[in-house]
Scaffold this motif. Structure first.
Motif, PDB file in Angstrom:
ATOM      1  N   ALA A  88       0.833  -1.214   0.000  1.00 56.14           N
ATOM      2  CA  ALA A  88       0.000   0.000   0.000  1.00 56.14           C
ATOM      3  C   ALA A  88       0.859   1.252   0.000  1.00 56.14           C
ATOM      4  CB  ALA A  88      -0.928   0.000   1.212  1.00 56.14           C
ATOM      5  N   ARG A  89       2.060   1.135   0.558  1.00 56.63           N
ATOM      6  CA  ARG A  89       2.978   2.291   0.624  1.00 56.63           C
ATOM      7  C   ARG A  89       3.944   2.322  -0.546  1.00 56.63           C
ATOM      8  NH1 ARG A  89       5.998   1.281   4.643  1.00 56.63           N
ATOM      9  NH2 ARG A  89       5.037  -0.526   5.624  1.00 56.63           N
ATOM     10  N   GLY A  90       3.748   1.412  -1.537  1.00 59.84           N
ATOM     11  CA  GLY A  90       4.507   1.507  -2.780  1.00 59.84           C
ATOM     12  C   GLY A  90       5.725   0.628  -2.913  1.00 59.84           C
ATOM     13  N   SER A  91       5.950  -0.289  -1.963  1.00 59.48           N
ATOM     14  CA  SER A  91       7.193  -1.058  -1.974  1.00 59.48           C
ATOM     15  C   SER A  91       7.334  -1.993  -3.170  1.00 59.48           C
ATOM     16  CB  SER A  91       7.317  -1.874  -0.686  1.00 59.48           C
ATOM     17  OG  SER A  91       6.290  -2.858  -0.620  1.00 59.48           O
ATOM     18  N   GLU A  92       6.201  -2.448  -3.749  1.00 55.91           N
ATOM     19  CA  GLU A  92       6.268  -3.413  -4.841  1.00 55.91           C
ATOM     20  C   GLU A  92       5.970  -2.807  -6.207  1.00 55.91           C
ATOM     21  OE1 GLU A  92       7.288  -6.607  -4.709  1.00 55.91           O
ATOM     22  OE2 GLU A  92       7.804  -6.229  -2.615  1.00 55.91           O
ATOM     23  N   ASP A  93       5.947  -1.506  -6.287  1.00 55.24           N
ATOM     24  CA  ASP A  93       5.679  -0.825  -7.558  1.00 55.24           C
ATOM     25  C   ASP A  93       6.987  -0.712  -8.339  1.00 55.24           C
ATOM     26  OD1 ASP A  93       4.596   0.560  -9.643  1.00 55.24           O
ATOM     27  OD2 ASP A  93       3.997   2.318  -8.482  1.00 55.24           O
ATOM     28  N   ARG A  94       7.449  -1.845  -8.860  1.00 58.12           N
ATOM     29  CA  ARG A  94       8.742  -1.918  -9.552  1.00 58.12           C
ATOM     30  C   ARG A  94       8.748  -3.125 -10.471  1.00 58.12           C
ATOM     31  NH1 ARG A  94      12.402  -4.037  -4.376  1.00 58.12           N
ATOM     32  NH2 ARG A  94      10.905  -5.646  -3.710  1.00 58.12           N
ATOM     33  N   VAL A  95       9.569  -3.041 -11.503  1.00 57.65           N
ATOM     34  CA  VAL A  95       9.684  -4.116 -12.490  1.00 57.65           C
ATOM     35  C   VAL A  95      11.158  -4.397 -12.726  1.00 57.65           C
ATOM     36  CG1 VAL A  95       9.303  -4.716 -14.911  1.00 57.65           C
ATOM     37  CG2 VAL A  95       7.506  -3.563 -13.626  1.00 57.65           C
ATOM     38  N   ASP A  96      11.487  -5.677 -12.875  1.00 64.13           N
ATOM     39  CA  ASP A  96      12.855  -6.074 -13.194  1.00 64.13           C
ATOM     40  C   ASP A  96      12.816  -7.037 -14.375  1.00 64.13           C
ATOM     41  OD1 ASP A  96      15.428  -7.815 -12.878  1.00 64.13           O
ATOM     42  OD2 ASP A  96      15.766  -6.108 -11.553  1.00 64.13           O
ATOM     43  N   ALA A  97      13.813  -6.961 -15.234  1.00 62.26           N
ATOM     44  CA  ALA A  97      13.854  -7.795 -16.443  1.00 62.26           C
ATOM     45  C   ALA A  97      14.612  -9.104 -16.230  1.00 62.26           C
ATOM     46  CB  ALA A  97      14.482  -7.016 -17.586  1.00 62.26           C
ATOM     47  N   ALA A  98      14.669  -9.603 -14.994  1.00 59.08           N
ATOM     48  CA  ALA A  98      15.462 -10.802 -14.708  1.00 59.08           C
ATOM     49  C   ALA A  98      15.018 -12.001 -15.539  1.00 59.08           C
ATOM     50  CB  ALA A  98      15.381 -11.134 -13.218  1.00 59.08           C
ATOM     51  N   VAL A  99      13.716 -12.171 -15.729  1.00 60.13           N
ATOM     52  CA  VAL A  99      13.244 -13.337 -16.485  1.00 60.13           C
ATOM     53  C   VAL A  99      13.841 -13.342 -17.885  1.00 60.13           C
ATOM     54  CG1 VAL A  99      11.236 -14.490 -17.492  1.00 60.13           C
ATOM     55  CG2 VAL A  99      11.115 -13.564 -15.166  1.00 60.13           C
ATOM     56  N   GLU A 100      13.742 -12.231 -18.584  1.00 57.86           N
ATOM     57  CA  GLU A 100      14.278 -12.160 -19.949  1.00 57.86           C
ATOM     58  C   GLU A 100      15.795 -12.218 -19.944  1.00 57.86           C
ATOM     59  OE1 GLU A 100      13.592  -9.711 -24.103  1.00 57.86           O
ATOM     60  OE2 GLU A 100      12.765  -8.922 -22.230  1.00 57.86           O
ATOM     61  N   ARG A 101      16.413 -11.559 -18.998  1.00 59.06           N
ATOM     62  CA  ARG A 101      17.874 -11.523 -18.934  1.00 59.06           C
ATOM     63  C   ARG A 101      18.458 -12.919 -18.706  1.00 59.06           C
ATOM     64  NH1 ARG A 101      17.968  -7.975 -15.303  1.00 59.06           N
ATOM     65  NH2 ARG A 101      18.350  -9.250 -13.459  1.00 59.06           N
ATOM     66  N   ILE A 102      17.801 -13.724 -17.905  1.00 57.02           N
ATOM     67  CA  ILE A 102      18.346 -15.024 -17.519  1.00 57.02           C
ATOM     68  C   ILE A 102      17.874 -16.144 -18.436  1.00 57.02           C
ATOM     69  CG2 ILE A 102      18.372 -16.756 -15.672  1.00 57.02           C
ATOM     70  CD1 ILE A 102      18.207 -14.312 -13.718  1.00 57.02           C
ATOM     71  N   THR A 103      16.615 -16.092 -18.869  1.00 52.75           N
ATOM     72  CA  THR A 103      16.060 -17.194 -19.670  1.00 52.75           C
ATOM     73  C   THR A 103      16.054 -16.916 -21.161  1.00 52.75           C
ATOM     74  OG1 THR A 103      13.749 -16.448 -19.661  1.00 52.75           O
ATOM     75  CG2 THR A 103      14.526 -17.687 -17.726  1.00 52.75           C
ATOM     76  N   GLY A 104      16.162 -15.643 -21.547  1.00 50.42           N
ATOM     77  CA  GLY A 104      16.135 -15.292 -22.958  1.00 50.42           C
ATOM     78  C   GLY A 104      14.749 -15.070 -23.520  1.00 50.42           C
ATOM     79  N   ARG A 105      13.713 -15.139 -22.682  1.00 48.18           N
ATOM     80  CA  ARG A 105      12.347 -14.860 -23.149  1.00 48.18           C
ATOM     81  C   ARG A 105      11.670 -13.899 -22.176  1.00 48.18           C
ATOM     82  NH1 ARG A 105       8.952 -17.587 -19.885  1.00 48.18           N
ATOM     83  NH2 ARG A 105       9.561 -19.591 -18.959  1.00 48.18           N
ATOM     84  N   ALA A 106      10.734 -13.145 -22.682  1.00 45.89           N
ATOM     85  CA  ALA A 106      10.076 -12.126 -21.867  1.00 45.89           C
ATOM     86  C   ALA A 106       9.175 -12.757 -20.816  1.00 45.89           C
ATOM     87  CB  ALA A 106       9.250 -11.203 -22.762  1.00 45.89           C
ATOM     88  N   ALA A 107       9.028 -12.077 -19.694  1.00 46.23           N
ATOM     89  CA  ALA A 107       8.108 -12.518 -18.649  1.00 46.23           C
ATOM     90  C   ALA A 107       6.671 -12.409 -19.139  1.00 46.23           C
ATOM     91  CB  ALA A 107       8.299 -11.675 -17.392  1.00 46.23           C
ATOM     92  N   ARG A 108       5.820 -13.291 -18.682  1.00 44.15           N
ATOM     93  CA  ARG A 108       4.433 -13.331 -19.111  1.00 44.15           C
ATOM     94  C   ARG A 108       3.622 -12.214 -18.454  1.00 44.15           C
ATOM     95  NH1 ARG A 108       0.577 -18.671 -18.617  1.00 44.15           N
ATOM     96  NH2 ARG A 108      -0.673 -18.261 -20.474  1.00 44.15           N
TER      97      ARG A 108
END
Length: 288
Positions: A251-271
């Motif tokens: 509620a205070r904004g701690s999870e309002d973030r995105v990281d590209a780890a899925v694509e960076r590590i697996t080579g495909r975009a996150a769903r």
């Protein structure tokens, strides 16, 4: 060389997917074999008896193992008391690679899985920590509070207010875990694993409504009320308090973030959640 892995939480949301990915006939990891940890192993399967609270089960589970996928014991607010001694036993048994499932809400050294995260970095030669955001599967699993409330009350109840979360598909988490277990070079890093965009729970409810044909709403309640709902659902009080505090943090904004780890590590975009919801629409469909 065949790599041998012990999968804890092997019947759970991510553990089952990691095991399947490692042993699928068309998997690029065909040189891997797995041992599935279970408190009640089924005869004639790859399951082996394992209980976090019973050290006598640890040695047989670890014999001949190269790497371990670590899922903290469900509902335990202090998993380090069981998991850190297990890490030490595993190292003595010759295990060298460890991948821990933690949470985006838990930093290294924080109470709970954060203490295991710190021990992993300090004690083990090859490690990775997965810090995924909230699972998309929580909205379709009947045994989860959200999945159940959608089906029984057409609502999602949280203490998150208008906070936003980059919900992630458990299949994407498992794909990152497989790479962390099998890549020739150890990751020796913590990965923030998220979906491709953030949504509020109200927006999640709107997406589910559109694909399912039922009117689902989000109802935000005070943190104390949400903690009470979790306890009433059978979640241990200490763990329920930790989960409610995570909602308040959202509620205070701690999870309002995105990281590209899925694509960076697996080579495909996150769903995306939209794609996930479209696939699972039938599971939410309103009863005629």
């Amino acid at each position: 060389m065949t790599m041998r892995f012990l999968i804890t939480g092997a019947t759970g949301t991510t553990g089952s997917r990691v095991a399947t990915a490692l042993t699928a006939p068309d998997s690029s990891e065909q040189s891997a074999t797995v041992r599935l940890a279970s408190r009640t192993p089924a005869p004639g399967t790859r399951q082996v008896r394992f209980d976090w609270a019973d050290p006598a089960t640890h040695g047989p589970a670890l014999t001949g193992i190269d790497g371990v996928y670590l899922v903290p014991p469900v509902g335990d607010a202090e998993p380090s008391r069981l998991m850190v001694p297990f890490l030490e036993r595993a190292l003595d048994a010759g295990v060298r690679r460890f991948v821990l499932l933690s949470s985006s809400a838990i930093a290294e050294g924080d109470p709970g899985a954060g203490e295991v995260h710190q021990a992993l970095r300090e004690l083990t030669p090859q490690w990775a920590v997965l810090r995924p955001s909230w699972f998309m599967q929580n909205f379709v699993t009947p045994g989860h509070l959200h999945g159940a409330s959608i089906r029984t009350a057409d609502e999602i109840v949280t203490a998150t207010g208008q906070g936003r979360v980059a919900f992630v598909d458990a299949d994407d988490i498992a794909a990152v875990a497989v790479r962390a277990l099998t890549d020739e070079r150890p990751h020796n890093a913590a990965h923030l694993v998220t979906g491709p965009g953030t949504l509020s729970y109200a927006e999640v409810a709107d997406v589910i409504s559109k694909v399912s044909g039922r009117a689902v709403r989000h109802r935000s309640v005070p943190m104390a009320e949400f903690r009470g709902r979790l306890v009433a659902a059978g979640i241990p009080e200490a763990f329920a308090g930790a989960l409610a505090a995570m909602d308040d943090s959202i509620a205070r904004g701690s999870e309002d973030r995105v990281d590209a780890a899925v694509e960076r590590i697996t080579g495909r975009a996150a769903r995306s959640f939209a794609d996930f919801a479209a696939q699972h629409a039938a599971e939410w469909a309103a009863t005629p």
